[in-house]
Design an enzyme around this catalytic site. Structure first.
Site, PDB file in Angstrom:
ATOM      1  N   ARG A  13       0.789  -1.134   0.022  1.00  0.00           N
ATOM      2  CA  ARG A  13       0.169  -0.239  -0.153  1.00  0.00           C
ATOM      3  C   ARG A  13       0.817   1.120   0.138  1.00  0.00           C
ATOM      4  O   ARG A  13       0.964   1.949  -0.894  1.00  0.00           O
ATOM      5  CB  ARG A  13      -0.903  -0.053   1.205  1.00  0.00           C
ATOM      6  CG  ARG A  13      -2.181   0.916   1.227  1.00  0.00           C
ATOM      7  CD  ARG A  13      -2.013   2.270   1.034  1.00  0.00           C
ATOM      8  NE  ARG A  13      -1.358   2.697   2.467  1.00  0.00           N
ATOM      9  CZ  ARG A  13      -0.820   3.894   2.405  1.00  0.00           C
ATOM     10  NH1 ARG A  13      -0.878   4.934   1.594  1.00  0.00           N
ATOM     11  NH2 ARG A  13      -0.059   4.463   3.347  1.00  0.00           N
ATOM     12  N   ASP A  14       1.433   1.486   1.100  1.00  0.00           N
ATOM     13  CA  ASP A  14       2.245   2.759   1.167  1.00  0.00           C
ATOM     14  C   ASP A  14       3.266   2.957   0.204  1.00  0.00           C
ATOM     15  O   ASP A  14       3.646   3.946  -0.569  1.00  0.00           O
ATOM     16  CB  ASP A  14       2.801   2.898   2.689  1.00  0.00           C
ATOM     17  CG  ASP A  14       3.713   4.160   2.776  1.00  0.00           C
ATOM     18  OD1 ASP A  14       4.238   4.748   2.154  1.00  0.00           O
ATOM     19  OD2 ASP A  14       3.290   4.708   3.932  1.00  0.00           O
ATOM     20  N   HIS A 198       5.236   4.993  12.641  1.00  0.00           N
ATOM     21  CA  HIS A 198       5.554   4.848  11.189  1.00  0.00           C
ATOM     22  C   HIS A 198       6.603   5.903  10.849  1.00  0.00           C
ATOM     23  O   HIS A 198       6.111   6.875  10.662  1.00  0.00           O
ATOM     24  CB  HIS A 198       4.343   4.941  10.500  1.00  0.00           C
ATOM     25  CG  HIS A 198       4.440   4.949   8.890  1.00  0.00           C
ATOM     26  ND1 HIS A 198       3.912   3.860   8.109  1.00  0.00           N
ATOM     27  CD2 HIS A 198       4.669   5.823   7.971  1.00  0.00           C
ATOM     28  CE1 HIS A 198       3.951   4.107   6.943  1.00  0.00           C
ATOM     29  NE2 HIS A 198       4.688   5.178   6.692  1.00  0.00           N
ATOM     30  N   HIS A 200       9.881   7.098   8.154  1.00  0.00           N
ATOM     31  CA  HIS A 200      10.464   6.976   6.888  1.00  0.00           C
ATOM     32  C   HIS A 200      11.747   7.368   7.256  1.00  0.00           C
ATOM     33  O   HIS A 200      12.388   8.012   8.108  1.00  0.00           O
ATOM     34  CB  HIS A 200       9.811   8.119   6.006  1.00  0.00           C
ATOM     35  CG  HIS A 200       8.573   7.557   5.271  1.00  0.00           C
ATOM     36  ND1 HIS A 200       8.210   7.835   3.930  1.00  0.00           N
ATOM     37  CD2 HIS A 200       7.658   6.986   5.832  1.00  0.00           C
ATOM     38  CE1 HIS A 200       7.137   7.368   3.491  1.00  0.00           C
ATOM     39  NE2 HIS A 200       6.599   6.933   4.738  1.00  0.00           N
ATOM     40  N   CYS A 231       8.934   9.967  -0.988  1.00  0.00           N
ATOM     41  CA  CYS A 231       8.522  10.759  -0.065  1.00  0.00           C
ATOM     42  C   CYS A 231       7.438  11.741  -0.947  1.00  0.00           C
ATOM     43  O   CYS A 231       8.020  12.267  -2.209  1.00  0.00           O
ATOM     44  CB  CYS A 231       9.591  11.519   0.499  1.00  0.00           C
ATOM     45  SG  CYS A 231       9.127  13.251   1.167  1.00  0.00           S
ATOM     46  N   ASN A 240       9.867   4.754   3.069  1.00  0.00           N
ATOM     47  CA  ASN A 240       9.730   4.044   4.496  1.00  0.00           C
ATOM     48  C   ASN A 240      11.007   3.489   4.900  1.00  0.00           C
ATOM     49  O   ASN A 240      12.042   3.085   3.857  1.00  0.00           O
ATOM     50  CB  ASN A 240       8.882   3.002   4.248  1.00  0.00           C
ATOM     51  CG  ASN A 240       7.449   3.701   3.937  1.00  0.00           C
ATOM     52  OD1 ASN A 240       6.446   4.168   4.829  1.00  0.00           O
ATOM     53  ND2 ASN A 240       6.745   3.595   2.721  1.00  0.00           N
TER      54      ASN A 240
HETATM   55 ZN    ZN Z   1       5.207   5.550   4.879  1.00  0.00          ZN
END
Ligand code: ZN
Length: 293
Positions: A13-14, A198, A200, A231, A240
């Site tokens: 997803r991310d 979470h 990065h 990003c 991430n």
């Molecule tokens: Zn992320």
């Protein structure tokens, strides 16, 4: 310190949402590979309007065809009530919804104010609960905003108090643009504590932030295989924290994640092929300390 750490793999997803669109079949292969690594949680898709995020337009098909490993908990991210309804209809029982601590970021990301998002979340939570599912609220820009700069921990705490009062089951703090540092982690967690963090690795502080949070008693983290996902405001920047870098560090510290590092590296190599570019993960480049081949 704790002996077990719960990782949620967010590459499908991310990760993919911040890359150029990839074929449906490739997304399914990536979810399937990750489902076999031993990771216990995977953020599989998001249910967003296809005009807003074309990368996730095939979320229903991806989820229908992907392996649903009974040993893995899968979640879906949604931007609003409509998305939550789609996620529940698709069978998800863990819903994540995002709101930004900074108003400017929330308007850029979701086209409305933070307060309007919070009001929508207040209406979304009982709908999700009625369907027998849970809601995790992710507070983005918790460690700083690319438009507004510093974010006062008290502001994050106020959002957490509001959504907990509205019935949120879990809270996550997101550092989508990689502004967190160990100092910022300590300052925020002294004010308010999340269930999950979470980070990065945009500016190279991802693992340092995780270590700092571990020492403060947080045991749940998001990570993305290969460090997949960029990003959103800095084209070409690192995304991430890479799951295999996190797993490599945690295992060497004697902490259990359930993940098989060799299988995870194979999944990271697949992620690289899926997006067609070299990913920046150090463990993917160097391999584990010992190589049997
Ligand atoms: Zn992320």
């Amino acid at each position: 310190m704790t002996t077990a750490v719960s990782l949620r793999e967010v590459a499908p997803r991310d990760g993919l949402q911040n890359e150029e669109p990839v074929p449906t079949e490739a997304k399914i292969r990536l979810i399937d590979a990750l489902s076999g690594t031993g990771v216990r949680r995977i953020e599989a898709v998001s249910f967003v309007h296809p005009r807003a995020i074309p990368q996730m337009a095939d979320a229903d098909e991806v989820w229908a065809k992907a392996w649903h490993n009974p040993d893995v908990r899968y979640s879906a991210l949604v931007p609003n009530t409509r998305g939550a309804q789609r996620a529940i209809a698709a069978g998800f029982r863990e819903i994540e919804v995002v709101v930004s601590a900074s108003d400017t970021h929330n308007r850029r990301n979701l086209n409305r104010s933070t307060v309007d998002s919070l009001d929508d979340i207040a209406g979304l939570i009982p709908l999700v609960h009625e369907a027998g599912a849970t809601v995790e609220v992710i507070v983005a820009t918790s460690f700083g905003c690319p438009f507004e700069g510093d974010v006062d921990p008290a502001r994050v705490a106020a959002i957490v108090a509001r959504v907990r009062g509205d019935g949120a089951d879990r809270i996550a703090f997101g550092d989508t643009t990689g502004m967190a540092t160990p100092r910022r982690v300590r300052d925020l967690l002294a004010e308010v504590r999340p269930d999950l963090l979470h980070f990065h690795d945009t500016r190279g502080t991802g693992l340092a932030n995780i270590l700092t949070a571990l020492e403060l008693g947080i045991t749940e983290f998001d990570a993305s295989v290969g460090g997949l996902g960029g990003c959103p405001y800095a084209p070409g920047a690192t995304g991430n924290v890479a799951t295999e870098e996190v797993v490599h560090m945690l295992h060497d510290m004697g902490l259990d994640t359930g993940v098989d590092l060799d299988r995870l590296i194979v999944a990271a190599e697949l992620a690289e092929r899926v997006v067609g570019r070299r990913l920046s993960s150090g463990v993917l480049r160097a391999g584990p300390r010992t190589r049997l081949v």
